[in-house]
Design a protein around this motif. Structure first.
Motif, PDB file in Angstrom:
ATOM      1  N   GLU A 195       1.014  -1.841   0.093  1.00 59.96           N
ATOM      2  CA  GLU A 195      -0.223  -0.182   0.055  1.00 59.96           C
ATOM      3  C   GLU A 195       1.080   1.305   0.044  1.00 59.96           C
ATOM      4  OE1 GLU A 195      -2.867   0.015  -0.031  1.00 59.96           O
ATOM      5  OE2 GLU A 195      -2.975  -2.461  -0.752  1.00 59.96           O
ATOM      6  N   ARG A 215       3.245   4.405  -1.372  1.00 57.52           N
ATOM      7  CA  ARG A 215       3.991   4.570  -3.116  1.00 57.52           C
ATOM      8  C   ARG A 215       5.551   5.887  -2.168  1.00 57.52           C
ATOM      9  NH1 ARG A 215      -1.051   6.237  -1.576  1.00 57.52           N
ATOM     10  NH2 ARG A 215      -0.175   8.743  -0.951  1.00 57.52           N
ATOM     11  N   GLY A 273       3.336   1.058  -4.903  1.00 55.65           N
ATOM     12  CA  GLY A 273       3.927   2.055  -6.713  1.00 55.65           C
ATOM     13  C   GLY A 273       5.469   2.617  -6.207  1.00 55.65           C
ATOM     14  N   HIS A 274       5.580   2.962  -7.548  1.00 54.01           N
ATOM     15  CA  HIS A 274       6.905   4.322  -7.078  1.00 54.01           C
ATOM     16  C   HIS A 274       7.107   4.252  -8.342  1.00 54.01           C
ATOM     17  CE1 HIS A 274       9.206   0.701  -9.399  1.00 54.01           C
ATOM     18  NE2 HIS A 274       8.032   0.001  -9.207  1.00 54.01           N
ATOM     19  N   THR A 275       7.656   5.822  -8.402  1.00 45.72           N
ATOM     20  CA  THR A 275       8.680   6.681  -9.602  1.00 45.72           C
ATOM     21  C   THR A 275       9.996   6.473  -9.986  1.00 45.72           C
ATOM     22  OG1 THR A 275       7.820   7.965  -9.138  1.00 45.72           O
ATOM     23  CG2 THR A 275       5.794   7.300  -9.743  1.00 45.72           C
ATOM     24  N   GLN A 294       3.331  11.546  -1.032  1.00 45.63           N
ATOM     25  CA  GLN A 294       3.738  10.104  -0.564  1.00 45.63           C
ATOM     26  C   GLN A 294       4.033   9.662   0.577  1.00 45.63           C
ATOM     27  OE1 GLN A 294       6.535  11.055  -4.215  1.00 45.63           O
ATOM     28  NE2 GLN A 294       8.332  12.031  -2.600  1.00 45.63           N
TER      29      GLN A 294
END
Length: 273
Positions: free
Chosen positions: A155, A157, A182-184, A202
Motif C-alpha cells: 500500500e 507509494r 507504487g513507485h516512480t 508519498q
C-alpha cells in the motif's frame, strides 16, 4: 530568523530565478558534468543568497552547490564549527532548464554539524516548507506531520531513484520494487520529494547520490514532521556524511517495510566515497 530567511528566499526566487524560467538563452545553460546542468539562474541565485544569508548571520559561512562545483574543498566547511548555511540555489536545474516543473530554492542552517533550520520553496507552486530543530515542520504556515501507521509494503507509494545506482543494484531494486504499492523514478527535484513525504503525498524515497544541498534541508523537514532519514545500513543520516544510499520514510515501521522489500537479503555493501 525563520521569517527573515524565508523573505530572502522568496525575493531571490521571484527576482532572479523565476524571470529566467523559459527565458534562458543557449549560452546561459552549461554542463558541469555529463547530464549535470548549471544555468545563469543557479549562479546568480547562489550569489544573492550568499550575500543575504551572511548579512543576516555575521560570521556564518555558506556551502553552495555552485561554490563546491568550482572548489570541492568548500564542502568541508559543513563539518566545521559555528554556523554554516547550505544552499541549493535551484534544485531541479534540469527541469528548470527544460522549462518544466518542479524546481525549488533550498536552504539549511547547520550549527556545529547539526541541522538547526531548513527552508524549501517550490518556486512555481509557491509552497514554502520550513522546519526548525525541535519545533516541528510547517508548510505555508500550517504544521505538517507524516503518517504514523504502516499499511504494509503493498500500500506504500514513493520514489525509487534509479539515477546513479550501480547497474547490478539498479536491476535488483527495480525487480524488488514491484512489491511496493507504487513507485516512480521521482520528479528529479529533492525539494519536491521530501515535503511530499512530510505531507503524506508519498510515504518513502530512496536515493543513491547524497549531496548536502540536496538532502540536508529535506531531512530536517521530514524528521521534524515525524519521519526517518537513514542510510541503507540503518544508520542515521548526518550533513557531513559522504556514504552513498539513503532511504527516507514517513516513520520507522514504513522504513523497515520498504527496506525489507527492496533489500530482502539485507543492506547492500556500499563502498565509502
Amino acid at each position: 530568523m525563520l521569517d527573515q530567511v524565508a523573505e530572502l528566499i522568496r525575493e531571490v526566487a521571484h527576482t532572479v530565478v523565476l524571470p529566467r524560467f523559459r527565458h534562458l538563452a543557449d549560452s546561459e545553460v552549461q554542463e558541469k558534468a555529463p547530464g549535470d546542468l548549471v544555468t545563469i539562474a543557479d549562479q546568480e541565485s547562489e550569489r544573492a543568497l550568499t550575500r543575504g544569508l551572511t548579512a543576516l548571520l555575521p560570521g556564518s559561512v555558506v556551502v553552495g552547490e555552485e561554490a563546491v562545483a568550482a572548489d570541492p574543498a568548500v564542502r568541508d566547511r559543513v563539518g566545521g564549527g559555528g554556523a554554516v548555511w547550505i544552499v541549493d540555489p535551484v534544485d531541479g536545474t534540469n527541469n528548470f532548464a527544460a522549462g518544466k516543473t518542479p524546481f525549488c530554492v533550498m536552504v539549511a542552517l547547520v550549527r556545529d554539524g547539526e541541522p538547526a533550520a531548513a527552508w524549501i520553496l517550490d518556486v512555481v507552486a509557491d509552497h514554502l516548507t520550513v522546519a526548525e530543530a525541535g519545533s516541528g515542520a510547517y508548510r505555508d504556515g500550517v504544521r505538517v506531520k507524516t503518517r504514523t501507521d504502516n499499511p504494509g509494503a503493498a500500500e506504500l507509494r514513493g520514489v525509487v531513484s534509479h539515477k546513479y545506482l550501480p547497474d547490478d543494484l539498479r536491476d535488483q531494486v527495480r525487480a524488488n520494487a514491484a512489491g511496493l504499492g507504487g513507485h516512480t523514478n521521482g520528479k528529479h527535484c529533492a525539494g519536491y520529494e521530501y515535503p511530499a513525504i512530510a505531507t503524506d503525498e508519498q510515504q518513502f524515497g530512496m536515493f543513491w547520490r547524497i549531496l548536502p544541498w540536496d538532502h540536508v534541508p529535506g531531512s530536517l523537514i521530514v524528521r521534524e514532521a515525524g519521519g526517518v532519514v537513514r542510510h541503507l545500513d540503518g544508520t542515521e543520516y548526518r550533513p557531513t556524511d559522504h556514504q552513498r544510499g539513503l532511504l527516507v520514510a514517513a516513520n520507522a515501521d514504513i522504513w523497515q517495510s520498504v527496506h525489507g522489500t527492496l533489500f530482502p537479503g539485507g543492506a547492500p555493501d556500499v563502498e565509502p566515497v
